[in-house]
Design a protein around this motif. Sequence first.
Motif, mmCIF file in Angstrom:
data_model
loop_
_atom_site.group_PDB
_atom_site.id
_atom_site.type_symbol
_atom_site.label_atom_id
_atom_site.label_comp_id
_atom_site.label_asym_id
_atom_site.label_seq_id
_atom_site.Cartn_x
_atom_site.Cartn_y
_atom_site.Cartn_z
ATOM 1 N N VAL A 1 -0.168 21.549 12.134
ATOM 2 C CA VAL A 1 1.204 21.768 11.678
ATOM 3 C C VAL A 1 2.197 21.216 12.705
ATOM 4 N N ALA A 2 1.866 21.325 13.980
ATOM 5 C CA ALA A 2 2.766 20.840 15.037
ATOM 6 C C ALA A 2 3.012 19.342 14.923
ATOM 7 N N CYS A 3 2.066 18.604 14.406
ATOM 8 C CA CYS A 3 2.271 17.154 14.288
ATOM 9 C C CYS A 3 3.268 16.810 13.184
ATOM 10 N N LEU A 4 3.702 17.802 12.440
ATOM 11 C CA LEU A 4 4.702 17.584 11.388
ATOM 12 C C LEU A 4 6.115 17.930 11.855
ATOM 13 N N GLN A 5 6.284 18.084 13.158
ATOM 14 C CA GLN A 5 7.586 18.450 13.735
ATOM 15 C C GLN A 5 8.698 17.508 13.260
ATOM 16 N N LEU B 1 9.237 28.496 4.878
ATOM 17 C CA LEU B 1 9.680 29.268 6.050
ATOM 18 C C LEU B 1 8.489 29.615 6.949
ATOM 19 N N HIS B 2 7.345 29.890 6.341
ATOM 20 C CA HIS B 2 6.134 30.170 7.125
ATOM 21 C C HIS B 2 5.780 28.962 7.994
ATOM 22 N N LEU B 3 5.894 27.771 7.440
ATOM 23 C CA LEU B 3 5.651 26.557 8.228
ATOM 24 C C LEU B 3 6.691 26.418 9.333
ATOM 25 N N LEU B 4 7.947 26.623 8.989
ATOM 26 C CA LEU B 4 9.033 26.455 9.958
ATOM 27 C C LEU B 4 8.938 27.475 11.089
ATOM 28 N N GLU B 5 8.420 28.632 10.791
ATOM 29 C CA GLU B 5 8.270 29.664 11.829
ATOM 30 C C GLU B 5 7.263 29.227 12.895
ATOM 31 N N ARG B 6 6.385 28.330 12.549
ATOM 32 C CA ARG B 6 5.353 27.860 13.483
ATOM 33 C C ARG B 6 5.813 26.681 14.346
ATOM 34 N N PHE B 7 6.984 26.127 14.051
ATOM 35 C CA PHE B 7 7.494 24.993 14.826
ATOM 36 C C PHE B 7 8.155 25.462 16.112
ATOM 37 N N ASP B 8 8.274 24.517 17.054
ATOM 38 C CA ASP B 8 9.015 24.759 18.288
ATOM 39 C C ASP B 8 10.443 24.273 18.083
ATOM 40 N N TYR B 9 11.385 25.035 18.595
ATOM 41 C CA TYR B 9 12.799 24.686 18.474
ATOM 42 C C TYR B 9 13.377 24.458 19.863
ATOM 43 N N GLU B 10 14.378 23.594 19.936
ATOM 44 C CA GLU B 10 15.032 23.281 21.195
ATOM 45 C C GLU B 10 16.522 23.541 21.069
#
Length: 180
Positions: A69-73, A96-105
């Motif tokens: 999933v991280a490679c879909l950032q 939203l479940h996918l977005l919750e797993r992303f890193d934010y800056e």
Amino acid sequence: MDMMVDEPRSSFLPLLRQERLGVQEVKDLCGGLDGREELVQLADCVLAADNRVARNAAWVLTHCRDEAVACLQEYMDRLIDRAMQTDNSSLRRLVLHLLERFDYEADGLRTDFLDFCLEHMQRMGEPSGVQSLCMKIALKLCRLYPELEGELMYILQNMEMTYYQPGVKSLRNRILRHAL
């Protein structure tokens, strides 16, 4: 800006057009993914105009490993738009479940998405899964700025919890205790 794809190009389309995908089908599909190209095809399908295809693709991606999933950032902004624009609560919850797993800056903070999360975590007609995911994402985003985290805590403290489902109440209490 509408980021939906009318007809994504994907070898998964016949499977994703099914009414329902079973858990075993989803696990088998995740286990058989051969790399980034197939993940990108699934991400494109999440953006499909056909809600069934989009929902099933999102359902599959939620079962993929965090590294996958991280490679879909790079899809983050388009997925955020999809979550905010869809009227389909199942698709919204899965995205939203996918977005919750992303890193934010901090430098990439989308205030429209933060506002969306703050609104939908409190919205009474919203399913509890969407409310909880919005609360978790809002916490993630607000932690990037101490003043926003204080505002989130104020909102959480002042929510009238009588009308919320137990899962939402529990998550709110864990956030307020700084246990999350």
